[in-house]
Design an enzyme around this catalytic site. Structure first.
Site, PDB file in Angstrom:
ATOM      1  CB  SER A  96      -0.886  -0.020   1.253  1.00  0.00           C
ATOM      2  OG  SER A  96      -1.296   1.296   1.583  1.00  0.00           O
ATOM      3  CE  LYS A 152      -3.859  -3.907   3.802  1.00  0.00           C
ATOM      4  NZ  LYS A 152      -5.052  -3.282   3.344  1.00  0.00           N
ATOM      5  CD  GLU A 176      -7.454  -7.399  -3.782  1.00  0.00           C
ATOM      6  OE1 GLU A 176      -8.302  -6.650  -3.281  1.00  0.00           O
ATOM      7  OE2 GLU A 176      -6.233  -7.201  -3.685  1.00  0.00           O
TER       8      GLU A 176
END
Ligand code: ARG
Length: 458
Positions: A278, A284, A291
């Site tokens: 991130s 993160k 995804e």
């Protein structure tokens, strides 16, 4: 300004806006190798039946092959005025070998030509996806050994249901992708017939030999009705559907692994090489690859929808609408091929968090169903056994213990015939070991599955 092949009857040149609007060369240039191969076979057949001489054929074939190489090496110039790949190749041929090149389009229309090119492309693309599916299946199969003995919670309604071997999970995906391979193979059979010879829509009065062309191009046969041939895109839609199912399966897998890799599930550790971070939250490590595999499925589904709507209600035979078939088809292929290319190494590299999985297995009463079946085995009716175990689960839940934490007295209260042997079917391991039906997660059954897959994928 390039001279149009239909120039004879036209007094006016084409408006450049129309050229820009109607062109397909920007995307159908990827059919070039197939267009060249189809033209070579067509020319050779024309020589065989005497519509061109052997010498003319040789010059045509040499010219085509040279054009093919130039396109392949990026040395070929494309122009929108020449509309599509078919006109480019033909014009380049005429420019190179002169008058003889004007014979290539004998007994042929762009309608049967584009259909042939597309069939060749579909065939090659099916073979490519099949190879990639096998790689993915191999990755799943490879995990079976690495994860031998590992038991995972199995879910229905995303609620803990019954324990299953990790290998059973991996082979479930092998089955799904095997059906996808079957669909591809099935679509391939109907794609792999020759369209050339249908000409525009009615066939030709010239003495061509379609079987000869089919054989040269590796087609299994020829289409039987020229009107149907010129209008038919079933083979493209079938391929699009087969690709959509692959994408759907990949999406299910991706979604499952996204969940499994969360702190909440904690079943799976994704390799960092397949994650991204991130820009604001320093801690993160995100499953963006998974995804995107899930997200790209939307495009593939949309492409199938586009194709279905495209052909809906088209009158026979060829209509220019059909030029619009290529973009969604190419996009689905590129998307699914890319997803498969990244899925196989990711499947191989991820790691189960075996310690955490083992710790969590006595939550959720995963062994309740095998306990019920144990009672059935002792002669108790299923509905009764279900009720008895339901009450045992309620009791255990109240005490905050797994079923194996209940006393023998508790079990005998449910059914006096129960003895210590009840523990054989309790706990995740006992429950898995108790499974025996074909296709079940019982260790022997899974070993059989693994052996079968090893043989199939060797
Ligand atoms: N570019 C066209 C296509 O992709 C080729 C066929 C054109 N045929 C015609 N009659 N205008 O469909």
């Amino acid at each position: 300004m390039a001279e149009k092949p239909w120039g004879g009857t036209f007094d006016e040149p084409t408006d450049p806006r129309v050229e820009a609007f109607t062109e397909s060369i920007s995307f159908d240039r990827r059919l070039a190798p197939h267009d060249v191969a189809g033209s070579v076979a067509h020319a050779q057949m024309l020589a065989k039946v005497g519509l061109v001489t052997d010498d003319e054929c040789r010059r045509i074939v040499e010219g085509l092959q040279q054009i093919g190489r130039e396109i392949d090496e990026g040395r070929f110039e494309f122009h929108v005025e020449l509309e599509d790949i078919h006109m480019h190749v033909e014009r380049a041929l005429i420019d190179r070998i002169g008058e003889v090149g004007r014979k290539l389009h004998t007994a042929r229309s762009r309608n049967d030509q584009v259909s042939t090119d597309l069939r060749l492309w579909v065939r090659a693309s099916i073979d490519e996806l099949d190879r990639r599916l096998v790689e993915l299946q191999r990755a799943f199969l490879g995990r079976c050994e690495a994860d031998a003995g590992c038991i995972l919670p199995g879910y229905t309604h995303l609620q803990r249901a019954q324990p299953v071997l990790a290998a059973h999970y991996w082979l479930a995906y092998c089955e799904k992708f095997e059906r996808d391979r079957g669909r591809l193979a099935d679509a391939r059979r109907r794609a792999n017939v020759l369209s050339l010879g249908a000409a525009a829509l009615a066939g030709t009065s010239l003495p061509i030999d379609r079987e000869d062309v089919a054989q040269r191009l590796g087609f299994d046969g020829v289409t039987e009705n020229s009107l149907d041939t010129s209008s038919d895109r079933d083979f493209a839609l079938e391929f699009a559907f087969a690709m959509t199912m692959i994408a759907e399966h990949l999406s299910t897998w991706a979604d499952e692994w996204i969940l499994w890799s969360t702190a909440e599930f904690g079943l799976l550790k994704l390799p960092q090489a397949f994650c991204t971070g991130s820009s604001i939250m320093p801690q993160k490590i995100n499953p963006d690859v998974l995804e995107l595999v899930r997200g790209k499925t939307a495009r593939v589904v949309g492409n199938l929808q586009s194709l279905l709507v495209l052909v809906k209600g088209l009158p026979l035979a060829y209509n220019r609408d059909l030029q619009e078939d290529k973009l969604p088809l190419f996009d689905s292929f590129d998307t699914v091929a890319a997803c498969l290319a990244v899925a196989a190494p990711l499947v191989a590299a991820a790691e189960l968090d075996r310690r955490r999985i083992a710790e969590g297995l006595d939550q959720g009463y995963l062994d309740a169903t095998t306990l019920m079946e144990h009672l059935i085995g002792r002669g108790i009716a299923q509905r009764t056994a279900h009720g008895l175990v339901g009450r045992l689960v309620a009791k255990a839940r109240k005490q905050g213990v797994p079923l194996a934490g209940l006393t023998l007295a508790d079990f005998q209260e449910a059914d006096p015939s129960l003895d210590e042997s009840v523990h054989q079917v309790l706990g995740a391991e006992g429950a898995v070991r108790a499974m025996q039906s074909r296709g079940s997660t019982g260790p022997d059954r899974v070993r059989e599955q693994i052996a079968r897959w090893k043989q199939r994928l060797s």
